[in-house]
Design an enzyme around this catalytic site. Sequence first.
Site, PDB file in Angstrom:
ATOM      1  N   THR A  48      57.640  34.729  39.971  1.00  0.00           N
ATOM      2  CA  THR A  48      58.140  35.580  41.045  1.00  0.00           C
ATOM      3  C   THR A  48      58.215  34.822  42.368  1.00  0.00           C
ATOM      4  O   THR A  48      59.042  35.136  43.223  1.00  0.00           O
ATOM      5  CB  THR A  48      57.252  36.827  41.183  1.00  0.00           C
ATOM      6  OG1 THR A  48      57.144  37.463  39.901  1.00  0.00           O
ATOM      7  CG2 THR A  48      57.813  37.821  42.180  1.00  0.00           C
ATOM      8  N   TYR A 136      49.056  30.576  31.297  1.00  0.00           N
ATOM      9  CA  TYR A 136      50.202  31.465  31.503  1.00  0.00           C
ATOM     10  C   TYR A 136      51.116  31.323  30.294  1.00  0.00           C
ATOM     11  O   TYR A 136      51.781  30.306  30.120  1.00  0.00           O
ATOM     12  CB  TYR A 136      50.909  31.056  32.790  1.00  0.00           C
ATOM     13  CG  TYR A 136      52.050  31.930  33.253  1.00  0.00           C
ATOM     14  CD1 TYR A 136      52.345  33.164  32.675  1.00  0.00           C
ATOM     15  CD2 TYR A 136      52.840  31.513  34.328  1.00  0.00           C
ATOM     16  CE1 TYR A 136      53.391  33.942  33.130  1.00  0.00           C
ATOM     17  CE2 TYR A 136      53.891  32.287  34.793  1.00  0.00           C
ATOM     18  CZ  TYR A 136      54.161  33.495  34.197  1.00  0.00           C
ATOM     19  OH  TYR A 136      55.203  34.269  34.656  1.00  0.00           O
ATOM     20  N   LYS A 164      47.186  34.867  31.609  1.00  0.00           N
ATOM     21  CA  LYS A 164      48.231  35.806  32.028  1.00  0.00           C
ATOM     22  C   LYS A 164      49.184  35.939  30.852  1.00  0.00           C
ATOM     23  O   LYS A 164      49.836  34.967  30.454  1.00  0.00           O
ATOM     24  CB  LYS A 164      48.985  35.313  33.261  1.00  0.00           C
ATOM     25  CG  LYS A 164      50.107  36.281  33.676  1.00  0.00           C
ATOM     26  CD  LYS A 164      50.921  35.775  34.851  1.00  0.00           C
ATOM     27  CE  LYS A 164      52.066  36.741  35.162  1.00  0.00           C
ATOM     28  NZ  LYS A 164      52.931  36.255  36.267  1.00  0.00           N
ATOM     29  N   VAL A 204      48.510  40.739  36.551  1.00  0.00           N
ATOM     30  CA  VAL A 204      49.164  39.875  37.536  1.00  0.00           C
ATOM     31  C   VAL A 204      50.585  40.407  37.624  1.00  0.00           C
ATOM     32  O   VAL A 204      51.412  40.138  36.764  1.00  0.00           O
ATOM     33  CB  VAL A 204      49.142  38.391  37.127  1.00  0.00           C
ATOM     34  CG1 VAL A 204      49.869  37.549  38.167  1.00  0.00           C
ATOM     35  CG2 VAL A 204      47.705  37.900  36.941  1.00  0.00           C
TER      36      VAL A 204
END
Length: 294
Positions: A48, A136, A164, A204
């Site tokens: 993001t 991640y 995540k 998250v």
Amino acid sequence: MTTPFGRTLCAMITPLTPSGAVDLDGAQHLATHLVANGCDGLVLSGTTGESPTTTDAEKSALVAAVREAVGDRAKVLTGIGTPDTRHTTELAREAEKAGADGLLVVSPYYSRPPQDAIEAHFREIADASGLPLMLYDIPARTGSRVEPETILRLAEHPRIVAVKDCSHDFLGAQKVLARTALAYYAGCDEHNLALYAVGGTGYVSTVANVIPDHLRAVLDAFDAGDTARAARLQQQATPLIEAIMSAGLPGSVTVKALLNALALPAGPVRAPLRAAGQATTGTLLSLHADLAGA
């Protein structure tokens, strides 16, 4: 449940000036706003945060600025993932110098290494600094999974403490939760409550850029034992989550469009991304207003 980085983390956008430079003042303003409205952690320079198009120096400056703004009121993590192990280890050390509390590390993208190479990559990065690391797993962007069996082995490393999860593999997540002490964070907003209910640590969240208080209320209701309210709040957020994350545009584009419309720091996106159109922005604003009035 272990919470090394808190439970309500925002995958924060990187505000830019109209000319396209990183807006450090805007980042401090937005970070302060997010923490005041329910985020106990901020993840900078992730998907993001448009990390592929920000420089190493910009990433470090962003960490330092946000750290200064929020102090010890929230954990500050930074994304350092690159396709190059050596470069990523350098970024780990720079993040530590800049004041980060932890590292978000995506699996190496484009080259699609096998699982033993992915494991070695993460171990080398975890050894490169004294900071704890959040794995991640986002195969839709990297082209390869971090398989549950690989995560189980990586959980033995003392500085690999969290995941995540953007794998959309709910069974795999539960297998890891059952066999490790890793903190497991939902990386897809539609899974926030579901993963939390089976032992996850929190989220998250990209959508937390625009509704941090509402998303926190979902987890607060669950913790209070009001599971019906938690489910209702999650369901109320679903139309906005869908519009932000599943409308054919990256979340960084849709969130920046909505933040700009709400007069919060955001600015443009960097090429090759392009700004959302007026119709998309109008839809986002309408859904945000509907949620606020629910």
